[in-house]
Design an enzyme around this catalytic site. Structure first.
Site, PDB file in Angstrom:
ATOM      1  N   ALA A 105       9.253   3.426  -1.541  1.00 27.43           N
ATOM      2  CA  ALA A 105      10.210   4.293  -2.236  1.00 27.43           C
ATOM      3  C   ALA A 105      10.743   3.707  -3.555  1.00 27.43           C
ATOM      4  O   ALA A 105      10.657   4.369  -4.598  1.00 27.43           O
ATOM      5  CB  ALA A 105      11.351   4.641  -1.281  1.00 27.43           C
ATOM      6  N   GLN A 111      -0.375   0.452   6.123  1.00 30.23           N
ATOM      7  CA  GLN A 111       0.455  -0.377   5.231  1.00 30.23           C
ATOM      8  C   GLN A 111       0.858  -1.687   5.905  1.00 30.23           C
ATOM      9  O   GLN A 111       1.026  -2.707   5.237  1.00 30.23           O
ATOM     10  CB  GLN A 111       1.726   0.390   4.811  1.00 30.23           C
ATOM     11  N   ASP A 159      12.970   5.787   3.106  1.00 34.80           N
ATOM     12  CA  ASP A 159      12.563   6.608   1.960  1.00 34.80           C
ATOM     13  C   ASP A 159      13.635   7.596   1.532  1.00 34.80           C
ATOM     14  O   ASP A 159      13.624   8.087   0.406  1.00 34.80           O
ATOM     15  CB  ASP A 159      11.272   7.367   2.269  1.00 34.80           C
ATOM     16  N   ASN A 172      11.633   7.489   7.134  1.00 39.09           N
ATOM     17  CA  ASN A 172      10.787   6.324   6.817  1.00 39.09           C
ATOM     18  C   ASN A 172       9.388   6.647   7.329  1.00 39.09           C
ATOM     19  O   ASN A 172       9.140   7.708   7.930  1.00 39.09           O
ATOM     20  CB  ASN A 172      11.356   5.050   7.453  1.00 39.09           C
ATOM     21  N   LYS A 173       8.487   5.729   7.121  1.00 35.70           N
ATOM     22  CA  LYS A 173       7.078   5.922   7.495  1.00 35.70           C
ATOM     23  C   LYS A 173       6.932   6.462   8.911  1.00 35.70           C
ATOM     24  O   LYS A 173       7.644   6.026   9.823  1.00 35.70           O
ATOM     25  CB  LYS A 173       6.366   4.579   7.330  1.00 35.70           C
TER      26      LYS A 173
HETATM   27  O1  MRU Z   1       3.776   6.131   2.141  1.00 34.08           O
HETATM   28  P1  MRU Z   1       4.411   4.876   1.665  1.00 34.08           P
HETATM   29  O2  MRU Z   1       3.561   3.673   1.833  1.00 34.08           O
HETATM   30  O3  MRU Z   1       4.964   5.003   0.260  1.00 34.08           O
HETATM   31  O4  MRU Z   1       5.669   4.705   2.640  1.00 34.08           O
HETATM   32  C1  MRU Z   1       6.534   3.625   2.435  1.00 34.08           C
HETATM   33  C2  MRU Z   1       7.571   3.469   3.459  1.00 34.08           C
HETATM   34  O5  MRU Z   1       7.725   4.276   4.364  1.00 34.08           O
HETATM   35  C3  MRU Z   1       8.496   2.298   3.275  1.00 34.08           C
HETATM   36  O6  MRU Z   1       8.959   1.836   4.518  1.00 34.08           O
HETATM   37  C4  MRU Z   1       9.698   2.740   2.446  1.00 34.08           C
HETATM   38  O7  MRU Z   1       9.284   3.374   1.276  1.00 34.08           O
HETATM   39  C5  MRU Z   1      10.577   1.604   2.090  1.00 34.08           C
HETATM   40  S1  MRU Z   1       9.892   0.580   0.819  1.00 34.08           S
HETATM   41  C6  MRU Z   1      11.014  -0.613   0.447  1.00 34.08           C
END
Ligand code: MRU
Length: 349
Positions: free
Chosen positions: A55, A206, A247, A257-258
């Site tokens: 994010a 990730q 996010d 979040n993810k």
């Molecule tokens: O789809 P992504 O890889 O952008 O998702 C990222 C996440 O869900 C992270 O946990 C979130 O953005 C926090 S990053 C500090």
């Protein structure tokens, strides 16, 4: 914080403001490839295909994107500048819908632009310069926030703890240091012996590709597990705390979040393990009272059925459910850690 743990920033301005250098995160962990974004296709593709992701990093890349694309537009009249600025802002806004840092950063760039363009004597060159400075400020403020998050979050930890994390909320996902992983880096700098368990994070991996990579590079003890192994690990008493990133945070503390994060929070509640969320206040969505109004990004079926496999692993034409994020109810979150402090239920930021 031991700066030697971080060899480079994953997002930096280059070519005298005419390009943005990013580490292509889709190539990790096997190749560390930097690419330079110049035009609008470069930027929209980099954000939608997760070459730059996380994010805060998305917000920073989009702010720089506005600056770089306006510089490269060659526009000379202020009137044309207004129209082009609005078009590019809208284009970048549509790349990913869930991380609120994206719209927060773009709105901040727009506010700055509208303020400075009221000066009738200002030139296009001066506007370009000020927009670049604003994007730089957004990045530098994020670096400062992450350091404060690290200091606040470490007060919840102890040396020799085992921490579970999901997705990647580390150095790669932000300006520098990370959010959920920032206290782990700080603990490392203090000589603490924290052990991290990283969920693989289906379907885009990730955790496997990025969190494992960046923690191993920093010399931190990290163990990878598949997302469906969390209950087994927790039931064996191997996890002292969970820390994830976020996010979008609603005013009541509901947090996107993810995908997979909310099921870990449910398990943590069952096993009585603290579940912490770390993020800068640029992730707070002041327009959302609860998480019910969050727009959740839906991604392509191929990410589930064939990406990463040498051959397709599901029947052709199978229907696929592939949301990129889920919402964890605020009641399940033991604390939300921002640069401003540690917040607990009922949340008021
Ligand atoms: O789809 P992504 O890889 O952008 O998702 C990222 C996440 O869900 C992270 O946990 C979130 O953005 C926090 S990053 C500090």
């Amino acid at each position: 914080m031991d700066e030697a743990l971080f060899e480079y920033d994953s997002v930096s301005i280059c070519n005298n403001g005419l390009g943005l250098k990013i580490l292509d995160q889709t190539k990790l962990p096997n190749e560390e490839v930097f690419i330079i974004l110049h035009n609008e296709d470069d930027f929209t593709d980099a954000i939608t295909s997760l070459k730059v992701r996380g994010a805060p990093a998305i917000g920073i890349a989009a702010a720089y994107g506005l600056s770089v694309l306006m510089c490269n537009s060659g526009i000379k009249s202020i009137n044309d500048y207004h129209n082009e600025f609005a078009r590019i802002k809208n284009l970048l806004l549509k790349t990913r819908p869930t991380a609120v840092n994206l719209s927060n950063a773009l709105n901040r760039m727009e506010d700055r632009f509208l303020k400075i363009s009221k000066d009738k004597n200002i030139t296009v060159e001066q506007i370009n310069q000020k927009l670049r400075e604003e994007a730089e400020l957004i990045k530098n403020e994020d670096i400062g926030s992450n350091l404060e998050i690290a200091k606040n979050a470490i007060s919840l930890l102890k040396p020799s703890m085992s921490i579970l994390t999901h997705c990647n909320a580390g150095h790669l996902a932000v300006s520098r240091y990370g959010t959920a992983l920032a206290p782990i880096y700080l603990a490392k700098s203090k000589g603490w012996n924290i052990k991290v368990y990283s969920c693989e994070t289906r379907p885009l991996l990730q955790g496997a590709r990025l969190t494992s990579f960046e923690l191993m590079r920093a010399g931190i003890d990290v163990t990878l597990l598949c997302d469906n192994m969390v209950s087994s690990l927790m039931s064996e008493g191997k996890i002292d705390a969970v820390i994830t990133g976020c996010d979008r945070i609603a005013r009541n503390g509901d947090t996107a979040n993810k995908i997979g994060t909310s099921s870990i929070a449910v398990l943590a509640s069952y096993y009585k393990i603290p579940f912490y969320v770390a993020g800068p206040s640029t992730t707070i969505d002041n327009d959302s009272l609860t998480g019910d109004s969050f727009v959740i990004e839906q991604r392509s079926p191929e990410e589930v059925t064939e990406m990463w496999y040498s051959e397709r692993m599901a029947p052709k034409n199978i229907s696929v459910y592939n949301p990129a994020f889920d919402v964890t109810k605020s009641q399940l979150i033991s604390a939300i850690i921002t640069e401003k402090g540690i917040f607990r239920y009922p949340y008021k930021f």
